[in-house]
Design an enzyme around this catalytic site. Sequence first.
Site, PDB file in Angstrom:
ATOM      1  N   LYS A  55       0.839  -1.199   0.000  1.00 18.58           N
ATOM      2  CA  LYS A  55       0.000   0.000   0.000  1.00 18.58           C
ATOM      3  C   LYS A  55       0.877   1.252   0.000  1.00 18.58           C
ATOM      4  CE  LYS A  55      -3.973  -2.241   2.043  1.00 18.58           C
ATOM      5  NZ  LYS A  55      -4.701  -2.684   3.222  1.00 18.58           N
ATOM      6  N   GLN A  99      -4.955  -1.200   9.277  1.00 18.75           N
ATOM      7  CA  GLN A  99      -4.884  -2.557   8.743  1.00 18.75           C
ATOM      8  C   GLN A  99      -5.528  -3.550   9.712  1.00 18.75           C
ATOM      9  OE1 GLN A  99      -3.590  -3.434   5.628  1.00 18.75           O
ATOM     10  NE2 GLN A  99      -4.454  -5.432   6.106  1.00 18.75           N
ATOM     11  N   ASP A 122     -11.292   3.203   3.649  1.00 18.70           N
ATOM     12  CA  ASP A 122     -11.683   1.793   3.581  1.00 18.70           C
ATOM     13  C   ASP A 122     -13.208   1.651   3.554  1.00 18.70           C
ATOM     14  OD1 ASP A 122      -9.984  -0.316   3.209  1.00 18.70           O
ATOM     15  OD2 ASP A 122      -9.343  -0.458   5.303  1.00 18.70           O
TER      16      ASP A 122
END
Length: 298
Positions: A55, A99, A122
């Site tokens: 990422k 994460q 997200d």
Amino acid sequence: MSTADIIDGKAFAEGLRARVTKAVATLSAKHGTAPGLAVVLVGEDPASQVYVRNKNKQTAEAGMASFEHKLPTETSQSDLLDLIAQLNTDETVDGILVQLPLPDQIDDQAVLDAIAPEKDVDGFHVINTGKLATGGDSLVPCTPLGCLLMLRDRLGDLSGKRAIVVGRSNIVGKPMAALLLRESCTVTIAHSRTVDLPEECRRADIVVAAVGRPEMVKGDWIKPGATVIDVGINRIPAPERGEGKHRLVGDVEFASASQVAGAITPVPGGVGPMTIACLLRNTVEAACRRRGWELPEM
Ligand code: NDP
């Protein structure tokens, strides 16, 4: 011999990343600053470390600012919430990604809901999931968004198509079903209690498998010509490659399903690469909304 068209997620993701990179260059030239993404990793989970590394690398390659925050496994929930609060008010940060999974002492949803909804790239904040469910304008979870972009590219208008989503997790199954409903598909959501899953699948023009069970969806579950999107990433032993070796397979039995489907995503090289590309896209979108910039074509 495969009869289905193979949907090349790697190439599709490369195309999307190139468009994002161009959009970032346009924004940077116009406004003198680039969008920024903060990625927070708690603990040492090896798969998470690989994801976070990728990422950060792809964020930087797209010309965006990348901020990495690595915290030890024993980090308390309140320390993590303090960091989130700091990132929420940091003007250089447009997107915040925590994460998952988080260590056991931390409540995942409490952390996700602490992220400012406008920085929630997200799309897991309850405000964004609520907006998605009620037809509002929101940041959409990256993996389902990637699936949708590939489906639209393949099929054009999805309206009226019968779709089945196998799996009802908050990160894939439910948002995927909401997105397909938003496209006016007739959506079935299947899960571990579904009775006669093969028959449910056979009715569908679109099958999205997000189960986490290697090659569970068989070729004779697929309607001839259907489009199959395989979200699953399963690591299984591959003794044919040598002792202790593994390989990745999806939730769909590719060998049999590709004989029947009209188009299918492979694993690896299907949905996987789209997830990070969509994260970059979401970060640009979040930056434009928050800063009042015009969103470039992506
Ligand atoms: P979860 O474990 O959170 O959810 C799995 C879902 O599958 C559940 O809803 C479960 O039903 C359902 N399920 C389990 N067994 C069966 C069964 N026998 N029949 C029907 N349904 C079943 O998984 P995720 O949604 O997080 O992930 C799914 C897969 O996608 C995994 O392989 C994961 O690695 C992969 N993934 C890939 C990503 C990518 O970037 N490509 C990103 C995220 C995930 P129930 O609710 O009833 O228990």
